[in-house]
Design an enzyme around this catalytic site. Sequence first.
Site, PDB file in Angstrom:
ATOM      1  N   THR A  11      29.778  42.448   8.802  1.00  0.00           N
ATOM      2  CA  THR A  11      29.108  41.948   7.607  1.00  0.00           C
ATOM      3  C   THR A  11      27.787  42.578   7.195  1.00  0.00           C
ATOM      4  O   THR A  11      27.785  43.671   6.695  1.00  0.00           O
ATOM      5  CB  THR A  11      28.967  40.436   7.693  1.00  0.00           C
ATOM      6  OG1 THR A  11      28.306  40.109   8.887  1.00  0.00           O
ATOM      7  CG2 THR A  11      30.299  39.772   7.668  1.00  0.00           C
ATOM      8  N   LYS A  43      26.361  48.197  13.895  1.00  0.00           N
ATOM      9  CA  LYS A  43      26.865  48.658  12.598  1.00  0.00           C
ATOM     10  C   LYS A  43      25.899  49.578  11.871  1.00  0.00           C
ATOM     11  O   LYS A  43      26.120  49.927  10.720  1.00  0.00           O
ATOM     12  CB  LYS A  43      27.175  47.451  11.725  1.00  0.00           C
ATOM     13  CG  LYS A  43      28.187  46.509  12.331  1.00  0.00           C
ATOM     14  CD  LYS A  43      28.396  45.355  11.403  1.00  0.00           C
ATOM     15  CE  LYS A  43      28.405  44.070  12.177  1.00  0.00           C
ATOM     16  NZ  LYS A  43      28.357  42.916  11.325  1.00  0.00           N
ATOM     17  N   GLY A  57      24.732  52.616   7.634  1.00  0.00           N
ATOM     18  CA  GLY A  57      25.128  51.271   8.014  1.00  0.00           C
ATOM     19  C   GLY A  57      26.418  50.939   7.300  1.00  0.00           C
ATOM     20  O   GLY A  57      26.656  51.424   6.191  1.00  0.00           O
ATOM     21  N   SER A 136      29.002  40.430   3.598  1.00  0.00           N
ATOM     22  CA  SER A 136      29.088  39.001   3.259  1.00  0.00           C
ATOM     23  C   SER A 136      27.743  38.372   2.961  1.00  0.00           C
ATOM     24  O   SER A 136      27.606  37.572   2.049  1.00  0.00           O
ATOM     25  CB  SER A 136      29.749  38.232   4.395  1.00  0.00           C
ATOM     26  OG  SER A 136      31.031  38.739   4.641  1.00  0.00           O
TER      27      SER A 136
END
Length: 184
Positions: A11, A43, A57, A136
Amino acid sequence: MTQEFPGWHGTTIIAVRKGGHVVVAGDGQVSLGQTVIKGTARKVRKLSPGGYDVVAGFAGSTADAFSLLERLEAKLEATPGQLQRASVELAKDWRTDKYLQKLEAMLIVTDGTQLYVITGAGDVLEPEHDIAAIGSGGNFALAAARGMMDSDKSAEDIARAAMAIASDICVYTNGNLTVETIGK
């Protein structure tokens, strides 16, 4: 009755450019549907193709993002020090290649000067207000960071605070951060 695969969620990523630095921060949560599979995923990565540092990222499917990062690195090796050109080439391939079209991820990339969001729709977007956010919880982190940009906080402090706010609001975002800084 056929049950649809709920999908992986990798996310929230935010990038903040301020004071000659760009900070990219990402949370560590990977979810499958409503279940947290891993809370410490990394990430955000620093790449150095051709001797030029780039921070990337990703949000979305982890395997898809790794495929895209490999392709970005190859593009950067072919065009050292030209992040915009490499990003555009990646976006073109992503949009036109039948294999890549199925990849479900987004990238934020920066060389410390330029900052882009790359999507599978062929977009290479330079964000307004020196902030980019995806995933998200991206909109939560973006709103929080925008509210802090006029403060005395550094780029890293803004990114960390924005991610803390996003992790309090978005169930697909946690507070286990990976933070990379690049710039002057």
